[in-house]
Design an enzyme around this catalytic site. Structure first.
Site, PDB file in Angstrom:
ATOM      1  N   THR A 129      62.458  36.878 -19.884  1.00 53.40           N
ATOM      2  CA  THR A 129      61.692  37.558 -21.137  1.00 53.40           C
ATOM      3  C   THR A 129      62.977  37.880 -21.951  1.00 53.40           C
ATOM      4  OG1 THR A 129      59.891  38.220 -20.077  1.00 53.40           O
ATOM      5  CG2 THR A 129      60.521  39.474 -21.940  1.00 53.40           C
TER       6      THR A 129
ATOM      7  N   ASN B 273      53.550  26.978 -18.967  1.00 52.48           N
ATOM      8  CA  ASN B 273      53.124  27.581 -17.705  1.00 52.48           C
ATOM      9  C   ASN B 273      51.488  27.653 -17.405  1.00 52.48           C
ATOM     10  OD1 ASN B 273      53.675  29.263 -20.216  1.00 52.48           O
ATOM     11  ND2 ASN B 273      52.571  31.043 -19.081  1.00 52.48           N
TER      12      ASN B 273
ATOM     13  N   GLN C 204      59.704  26.991 -16.387  1.00 49.66           N
ATOM     14  CA  GLN C 204      58.736  26.307 -15.342  1.00 49.66           C
ATOM     15  C   GLN C 204      59.138  25.096 -14.799  1.00 49.66           C
ATOM     16  OE1 GLN C 204      56.401  27.688 -13.772  1.00 49.66           O
ATOM     17  NE2 GLN C 204      55.929  29.472 -15.095  1.00 49.66           N
TER      18      GLN C 204
ATOM     19  N   SER D 260      64.507  31.561 -15.338  1.00 47.31           N
ATOM     20  CA  SER D 260      64.225  33.008 -14.456  1.00 47.31           C
ATOM     21  C   SER D 260      64.167  32.514 -12.941  1.00 47.31           C
ATOM     22  CB  SER D 260      62.668  33.323 -15.009  1.00 47.31           C
ATOM     23  OG  SER D 260      62.382  34.267 -13.999  1.00 47.31           O
ATOM     24  N   ALA D 261      64.680  33.364 -12.283  1.00 43.59           N
ATOM     25  CA  ALA D 261      65.251  33.005 -10.961  1.00 43.59           C
ATOM     26  C   ALA D 261      64.012  33.227  -9.893  1.00 43.59           C
ATOM     27  CB  ALA D 261      66.210  33.852 -10.315  1.00 43.59           C
ATOM     28  N   HIS D 262      63.079  34.017 -10.364  1.00 47.36           N
ATOM     29  CA  HIS D 262      61.797  34.349  -9.276  1.00 47.36           C
ATOM     30  C   HIS D 262      60.889  33.258  -9.362  1.00 47.36           C
ATOM     31  CE1 HIS D 262      58.476  36.136 -12.005  1.00 47.36           C
ATOM     32  NE2 HIS D 262      59.684  36.168 -12.806  1.00 47.36           N
TER      33      HIS D 262
ATOM     34  N   CYS E  93      51.523  37.358 -17.384  1.00 46.99           N
ATOM     35  CA  CYS E  93      51.872  38.196 -18.295  1.00 46.99           C
ATOM     36  C   CYS E  93      50.764  38.509 -19.358  1.00 46.99           C
ATOM     37  CB  CYS E  93      52.967  37.772 -18.999  1.00 46.99           C
ATOM     38  SG  CYS E  93      54.210  37.233 -17.855  1.00 46.99           S
TER      39      CYS E  93
END
Ligand code: PLP
Length: 378
Positions: free
Chosen positions: A70, A147, A177, A197-199, A322
């Site tokens: 984000t 996503n 993604q 994004s790492a997660h 989200c």
């Protein structure tokens, strides 16, 4: 519990989680301090950057660490704003809210913002994109993989198209993604900025990356103590950075093998749907990520399907986590999916750690839930 909402987040890899603990206990020193311990921490950050640069095939000096995608997306867009009144901005209609909401706010502030439509398969409509490009196109943001549906955009082609019309155009891509799931070679894509994004690849939450090809025109979004060569201030999240690099290395090393295994899981799930159910649409492109399966059922409600699956111990999504509190689905709407189907949409998203046994059980539950609900409403 069977977790099939992996596009929203993934379970952290044990080795990665262990590293977080180790770094926080042994290497907790502020990287900006001048003693040896801090210098050692700084060199560990540099090694992490090096590793990430190798995975993405870019110079590590062009990598910034952020608090998540984000922030990376906000930074990419706001970092390249220009005062030139003729400058035009293009965003796709399928973007994640962390891009789309920024685009809307720019539009409200008077910037010249255009939105490029998606085709029926969920990727960017190339013909529409062509009509929006001109020599004033200053900035384009198009995501790598949706996503919502898993549709893959041909970023290399789209970026080339934009640069053919305006060689100075800045092309940003949200790769959240894609990284860890397909091979991502940023030099080949030739993008100017790329968010990660790492997660989403079994790394820690709250850890993101922004690649910036050239910092000449880039204005930092977060100002402060001048960390990361003043391009992103704030004490570095050392355990987050080191564990992100490890998670990326593990994911990228096994990209192809994981991709093929996940494809088998998705194919099995799709087969169960097509053999047993009716009145549905699978929202997908010919070139789709196997990690995401978006399916819409006529006359049903996505939330009800989700809750009934949850009661049976299977967690699935109804779309982007989200935006799950918003009643419409902008991506499916823009693809032209009928409203009676959109309301009955769910997103099943896989991880390499899902087993075929889990998928056999989950797809059986799914078929039973849809049959039960269909009998009630039809
Ligand atoms: N972009 C895409 C395509 C996403 O799927 C997500 C997360 O759902 C984000 C951006 C936001 O990432 P983060 O949770 O790291 O802020």
């Amino acid at each position: 519990m069977i977790f099939l909402d992996n596009a929203s987040t993934t379970k952290i890899n044990k080795q990665v989680n262990d590293l977080i603990y180790q770094v926080n206990s042994e290497f907790f020193f502020n990287p900006s301090a001048l003693y040896k311990q801090s210098i050692d921490v700084t060199s560990k950050i540099l090694q992490a950057k090096q590793q990430i640069g190798e995975c993405l095939n870019v110079n590590p000096d062009n990598i910034l660490f952020t608090s998540g995608a984000t922030e990376s997306n906000n930074t990419a867009i706001k970092g390249f704003l220009t005062g030139n009144k003729n400058a035009e901005y293009i965003f796709s209609m399928g973007e994640h809210p962390s891009v789309y909401e920024v685009a809307q706010s720019l539009k409200n502030m008077g910037y010249k913002v255009n939105f490029v439509n998606l085709n029926k398969q969920g990727s960017v409509d190339i013909e529409h994109f062509k009509t929006l490009l001109n020599e004033n196109t200053h900035f384009v943001s198009i995501m790598h993989i949706s996503n919502e549906t898993g549709a893959i955009n041909d970023i290399q082609q789209l970026c080339q198209m934009a640069k053919n019309v305006n060689p100075n155009c800045i092309f940003h891509c949200d790769g959240v993604q894609a990284v860890g799931k397909i091979n991502v070679d940023l030099q080949k894509l030739n993008v100017d900025a790329y968010s990660v994004s790492a997660h989403k690849f079994n790394g820690p939450k709250g850890c993101g990356i922004l690649y910036v090809k050239n910092f000449n025109k880039f204005k930092p979004f977060i100002l402060g103590g001048g960390q990361q060569t003043a391009r992103r201030s704030g004490t570095e999240n050392v355990s987050g950075i080191l564990s992100t690099a490890l998670a990326m290395k593990i994911a990228c090393q096994n990209n192809n093998e994981n991709f093929n295994n996940v494809l088998k899981l998705r194919n099995y799930f799709v087969e169960q749907i097509s053999n047993n159910l009716s009145d549905y649409i699978i929202n997908q492109s010919p070139n789709n990520s196997p990690y995401v399966l978006s399916v819409s059922f006529k006359g049903l409600k996505g939330e009800v399907i989700q809750h009934m699956m949850e009661e049976k111990g299977v967690l699935i999504g109804t779309g982007s986590a989200c935006s799950s509190k918003k009643s419409n689905n902008r991506t499916l709407q823009n693809m032209g999916v009928e409203k009676s189907y959109i309301n009955g949409s769910v997103r099943i998203s896989f991880s390499y750690s899902n087993t075929m046994e889990e998928i056999i059980e989950a797809s059986q539950c799914f078929v039973n839930v849809i049959k039960e609900l269909s009998e009630k409403v039809r």
